[in-house]
Structure formats: structure tokens, C-alpha cells
Design a protein around this motif. Structure first.
Motif, mmCIF file in Angstrom:
data_model
loop_
_atom_site.group_PDB
_atom_site.id
_atom_site.type_symbol
_atom_site.label_atom_id
_atom_site.label_comp_id
_atom_site.label_asym_id
_atom_site.label_seq_id
_atom_site.Cartn_x
_atom_site.Cartn_y
_atom_site.Cartn_z
ATOM 1 N N ALA A 67 -74.759 29.800 10.315
ATOM 2 C CA ALA A 67 -75.670 28.468 10.655
ATOM 3 C C ALA A 67 -75.131 27.953 11.933
ATOM 4 C CB ALA A 67 -75.714 27.576 9.673
ATOM 5 N N LEU A 68 -73.700 27.742 11.978
ATOM 6 C CA LEU A 68 -73.048 27.198 13.020
ATOM 7 C C LEU A 68 -72.992 28.145 14.189
ATOM 8 C CD1 LEU A 68 -69.990 25.528 11.116
ATOM 9 C CD2 LEU A 68 -71.697 24.426 12.304
ATOM 10 N N ARG A 69 -72.855 29.517 14.337
ATOM 11 C CA ARG A 69 -72.857 30.343 15.384
ATOM 12 C C ARG A 69 -74.280 30.186 16.055
ATOM 13 N NH1 ARG A 69 -72.481 34.522 12.568
ATOM 14 N NH2 ARG A 69 -70.094 34.491 12.496
ATOM 15 N N GLU A 70 -75.466 30.232 15.041
ATOM 16 C CA GLU A 70 -76.700 30.021 15.909
ATOM 17 C C GLU A 70 -76.916 28.723 16.379
ATOM 18 O OE1 GLU A 70 -79.934 31.190 13.299
ATOM 19 O OE2 GLU A 70 -80.631 28.891 13.361
ATOM 20 N N PHE A 71 -76.336 27.765 15.754
ATOM 21 C CA PHE A 71 -76.962 26.349 16.215
ATOM 22 C C PHE A 71 -76.069 25.906 17.496
ATOM 23 C CE2 PHE A 71 -76.039 21.433 15.824
ATOM 24 C CZ PHE A 71 -77.398 21.267 15.825
ATOM 25 N N VAL A 87 -76.886 14.034 9.933
ATOM 26 C CA VAL A 87 -77.143 15.449 10.123
ATOM 27 C C VAL A 87 -76.111 15.483 11.429
ATOM 28 C CG1 VAL A 87 -79.399 15.152 9.233
ATOM 29 C CG2 VAL A 87 -78.948 14.418 11.445
ATOM 30 N N ASN A 88 -76.268 16.776 11.880
ATOM 31 C CA ASN A 88 -75.527 17.447 13.242
ATOM 32 C C ASN A 88 -76.544 17.706 14.150
ATOM 33 O OD1 ASN A 88 -72.762 17.741 11.901
ATOM 34 N ND2 ASN A 88 -74.000 18.792 10.547
ATOM 35 N N THR A 89 -76.234 17.058 15.347
ATOM 36 C CA THR A 89 -77.011 17.627 16.570
ATOM 37 C C THR A 89 -76.239 18.207 17.548
ATOM 38 O OG1 THR A 89 -76.399 15.683 17.872
ATOM 39 C CG2 THR A 89 -78.278 15.244 16.126
ATOM 40 N N ALA A 90 -76.720 18.805 18.515
ATOM 41 C CA ALA A 90 -76.073 19.508 19.575
ATOM 42 C C ALA A 90 -74.790 18.719 20.060
ATOM 43 C CB ALA A 90 -76.849 19.877 20.919
ATOM 44 N N ARG A 91 -74.598 17.362 20.039
ATOM 45 C CA ARG A 91 -73.595 16.539 20.463
ATOM 46 C C ARG A 91 -72.258 16.498 19.434
ATOM 47 N NH1 ARG A 91 -78.203 13.870 22.068
ATOM 48 N NH2 ARG A 91 -77.779 12.627 20.093
ATOM 49 N N THR A 92 -72.739 16.871 18.253
ATOM 50 C CA THR A 92 -71.709 16.801 17.274
ATOM 51 C C THR A 92 -70.538 17.767 17.506
ATOM 52 O OG1 THR A 92 -73.421 16.597 15.420
ATOM 53 C CG2 THR A 92 -71.200 16.924 14.653
ATOM 54 N N ASN A 93 -69.362 17.038 17.230
ATOM 55 C CA ASN A 93 -67.982 17.683 17.540
ATOM 56 C C ASN A 93 -67.909 18.954 16.542
ATOM 57 O OD1 ASN A 93 -65.341 18.474 17.636
ATOM 58 N ND2 ASN A 93 -64.610 16.500 18.345
ATOM 59 N N PRO A 94 -67.492 20.151 17.056
ATOM 60 C CA PRO A 94 -67.749 21.164 16.005
ATOM 61 C C PRO A 94 -66.430 21.086 14.828
ATOM 62 C CG PRO A 94 -66.966 22.138 18.233
ATOM 63 C CD PRO A 94 -67.671 20.723 18.294
ATOM 64 N N TYR A 95 -65.612 20.160 15.385
ATOM 65 C CA TYR A 95 -64.065 19.955 14.624
ATOM 66 C C TYR A 95 -64.518 18.691 13.433
ATOM 67 C CZ TYR A 95 -61.899 23.595 16.818
ATOM 68 O OH TYR A 95 -61.510 24.867 17.348
ATOM 69 N N LEU A 96 -65.812 17.980 13.740
ATOM 70 C CA LEU A 96 -66.084 16.962 12.788
ATOM 71 C C LEU A 96 -67.446 16.761 12.624
ATOM 72 C CD1 LEU A 96 -64.269 14.162 15.013
ATOM 73 C CD2 LEU A 96 -63.409 14.670 12.814
ATOM 74 N N LEU A 97 -67.836 18.017 11.828
ATOM 75 C CA LEU A 97 -68.979 17.971 11.442
ATOM 76 C C LEU A 97 -69.655 17.342 10.290
ATOM 77 C CD1 LEU A 97 -68.836 22.118 11.796
ATOM 78 C CD2 LEU A 97 -70.660 20.534 13.046
ATOM 79 N N ASN A 98 -70.865 16.731 10.320
ATOM 80 C CA ASN A 98 -71.224 15.737 9.267
ATOM 81 C C ASN A 98 -72.006 16.696 7.906
ATOM 82 O OD1 ASN A 98 -70.873 13.312 10.780
ATOM 83 N ND2 ASN A 98 -72.428 14.298 12.247
ATOM 84 N N ARG A 99 -71.669 15.809 6.833
ATOM 85 C CA ARG A 99 -72.366 16.436 5.640
ATOM 86 C C ARG A 99 -73.081 15.435 4.863
ATOM 87 N NH1 ARG A 99 -68.012 20.205 2.313
ATOM 88 N NH2 ARG A 99 -66.589 18.534 2.889
ATOM 89 N N LEU A 100 -74.151 15.587 4.143
ATOM 90 C CA LEU A 100 -74.437 14.586 3.489
ATOM 91 C C LEU A 100 -74.300 15.158 1.887
ATOM 92 C CD1 LEU A 100 -78.444 14.832 5.045
ATOM 93 C CD2 LEU A 100 -76.610 12.991 5.607
ATOM 94 N N PRO A 101 -74.256 14.125 1.280
ATOM 95 C CA PRO A 101 -73.777 14.241 -0.216
ATOM 96 C C PRO A 101 -74.838 14.910 -1.014
ATOM 97 C CG PRO A 101 -74.432 11.945 0.022
ATOM 98 C CD PRO A 101 -74.305 12.626 1.563
#
Length: 339
Positions: free
Chosen positions: A67-71, A297-311
Motif C-alpha cells: 500500500a505504501l509503495r503504491e501510495f 488518515v494519511n495523505t500525500a503530505r504525511t511524513n513516511p516516518y510518521l504514518l498515522n493509524r486509526l485504532p
């Protein structure tokens, strides 16, 4: 079910069956580019199966690395469903006995963040220790940090659990944490469970390497690193220990799995738990991505070393989850968390 939860379920059912959830989801799919990562821990719960059935139908469930590679490559995908990833932190045995079975049955992938030190020792996870020790002790009283707890009093038993957890959570080193844990076992005259003594009877214990390899060989489960011993990185006082926890966990996983490991999850995972040194050392350790527990949620601006997660909540009804994922119960959910 508490009245507040009944109200939330009623609202969620109204949103879903009147078509509002589908309308908002349709809008998000066509006019927003995002990636949802769900953060589970345990896999045993009566609501997990209906949750997965809903997610499989309405989202594109993927392995995290895929998912991250594609995103981050902005590639065009014919399937317009929002990509969603299931992650399970820590590596509990029930991820194997129950979660993996569901993944195979439903053909849904998920990613587990492992703590190699626990997979090697088979010991009880430290954050479960306080409750287990106090529930199983038969001593009348115990002194911790100069305060004596009378264990015939339920309130003082509860306070002792909190005290043990605070000592373990804020330990400045893994060695001090483990020394305190050993002292508590002696003082309370209780030994913590482990895989060597309990086998597969206690699904709150860690996965073994054999189970981990079976899961990965199936193709439905992928793995990332979660430090070597799960200290809270932001509370460690030695930068060299932070580096070892981050780097060694990756090396051990790569040796056991036979391939590179590119994913990392910060223990506990909020900003204060990560620390500046933790973030910097994860970036320099060779990982490509790292996930937090910051709820967004994660957007294109999200730092790849600080990815968000929903519980991910295995106790939550799937209708509530469906509404929360599109933001329709966000305000109610935040109020519930604060309470």
C-alpha cells in the motif's frame, strides 16, 4: 451495553441504512487521495469477523508495504476503493490462532509488528504483567517505592497495578525495567506465564518463530519491526540503547525471515513516546516507513516516518466502525475517548 454505546450504535445504523455512509465513502473515493491504516493488537473478538467482511467489501485491503509503495508513487489504479491496511502490534499468539485463520478464510492480508526479544523468550509482555501479578498473588501486603499496599482492599490492588505499570512504562532502560519486574514477581510470589510453561493455552503470550514463518509462508501475513524489547523510546536515557533497540530488531527479523524488513512501528506510538532521537535513529537505520498511533488518515503530505493509524477495536460493532471511518461519528468518538 451502556446507554451511550446504544445511542452511538443507533446513530451508526441510521447513517448506514439511509445511505449516508455510502455517499460519503463515494465522495472520498473520487475526490480525495488517502491511505487508512488500522491499528489492532489482539485478534480474538466477536466483532472482528463482521468488521473484516465490511472492510473487504468497501475498501481495498492491502499489505502495508504494498500500500505504501503504491501510495507514494502516485500510480493510477483502476480500483477506486480507498486503500486500507490492517496492522496488529506486538505479535500475540491469537494473531496466529484466530487472526491468521480469518485472513486465510476471507483472503485478507494483514501486517504484524513483532518484538523479537519476546518471540525468542516467550515471556509475558511487560504491559500485561501488573494485572497478572496482582490478580494471582496471595500475599497480604507489598511495599513498592516506600508505599505499602494492603491487598485485601480492592482499591489498593488497583492502585498497585497502576504503580507497577508506571514503573515499567517509564523505565529509563530495559535492564532496569526487567530488574523491577523480577523484584515484583519475588515480592508478590507469582511467576509470570510464558510459552515454555503455558504452550498455546494463553493467547496473550507472544508468537514463536515457527508460527511467524508459517503465517508469512501463506502469503497473507507480512511483518515489520517493533523494537527488540518494546521500551518506550522517548523515555530511554541512553541514545545508544535506542539505536540498538531499533537496529537489532530489524537484523534479527531479517535473519529469521530471510528477507529485508522495511517497516517499523514505534512502541506506544504518540509523539512523546517516540522522541527526537527515536525518529532520527529510525530514519538512519534503513527502514523506509514507520507508523505511529497518531489517529488520522494519511495523505500525500504525511511524513513516511510518521504514518498515522486509526485504532482498530475488536469490541466495536461494524456499523460504528463504518461510520467512524468516513468521519460521521468523529465528534462522538472523541468525546468517548476523553471520558
Amino acid at each position: 451495553m451502556m446507554m451511550r454505546e446504544r445511542i452511538r450504535l443507533f446513530l451508526a445504523a441510521c447513517f448506514y441504512y439511509c445511505g449516508l455512509v455510502h455517499l460519503v465513502l463515494w465522495w472520498q473515493q473520487r475526490f480525495g487521495r488517502c491511505l487508512i491504516i488500522l491499528n489492532y493488537h489482539r485478534a480474538i473478538g466477536m466483532n472482528l469477523l463482521p468488521q473484516l467482511l465490511y472492510l473487504r467489501r468497501h475498501y481495498r485491503v492491502m499489505h502495508l508495504e504494498d500500500a505504501l509503495r503504491e501510495f507514494y508513487t502516485s500510480s493510477s489504479i483502476p480500483d477506486r476503493r480507498i486503500p486500507l491496511v490492517l496492522t496488529f502490534d506486538d505479535g500475540y499468539l491469537d494473531n496466529y490462532t484466530y487472526g491468521w485463520r480469518l485472513a486465510q478464510m476471507l483472503q485478507i492480508p494483514f501486517t504484524v509488528f513483532l518484538i523479537p526479544g519476546y518471540s525468542e523468550s516467550g515471556n509475558c509482555f511487560w504491559w500485561l504483567a501488573g494485572t497478572y501479578l496482582v490478580e494471582h498473588t496471595t500475599v497480604d501486603k507489598v511495599t513498592v517505592g516506600g508505599h505499602t499496599y494492603q491487598l485485601a482492599d480492592p482499591t489498593q490492588r488497583h492502585d498497585l497495578v497502576k504503580t507497577i505499570d508506571i514503573h515499567l512504562r517509564y523505565a529509563p532502560s530495559v535492564a532496569e525495567r526487567e530488574a523491577f519486574l523480577g523484584d515484583m514477581q519475588c515480592a508478590l510470589e507469582v511467576s509470570l506465564p510464558c510459552r515454555a510453561t503455558h504452550g498455546d493455552r494463553d493467547t496473550a503470550l507472544p508468537l514463536t518463530w515457527s508460527e511467524i514463518r508459517k503465517m508469512e509462508e501463506s502469503g497473507w501475513v507480512s511483518f515489520g519491526a517493533h523494537t527488540m524489547h518494546h521500551p518506550v523510546l522517548g523515555y530511554l536515557t541512553d541514545t545508544e540503547e535506542i539505536r540498538r533497540e531499533i537496529e537489532v530488531s530489524r537484523h534479527v527479523l531479517e535473519e529469521q525471515l530471510g528477507h529485508s524488513v522495511r517497516l517499523f512501528a514505534y512502541p506506544i506510538g504518540k509523539s512523546e513516546h517516540i522522541g527526537k532521537a527515536g525518529l532520527r535513529l529510525v530514519q538512519s537505520a534503513g527502514y523506509d516507513w514507520a507508523v505511529t498511533t497518531c489517529e488520522d488518515v494519511n495523505t500525500a503530505r504525511t511524513n513516511p516516518y510518521l504514518l498515522n493509524r486509526l485504532p482498530g477495536d475488536i469490541e466495536q460493532h461494524w456499523l460504528i466502525m463504518a461510520s467512524e471511518l468516513v468521519g460521521l461519528l468523529g465528534v462522538v468518538s472523541r468525546l468517548r475517548k476523553k471520558r
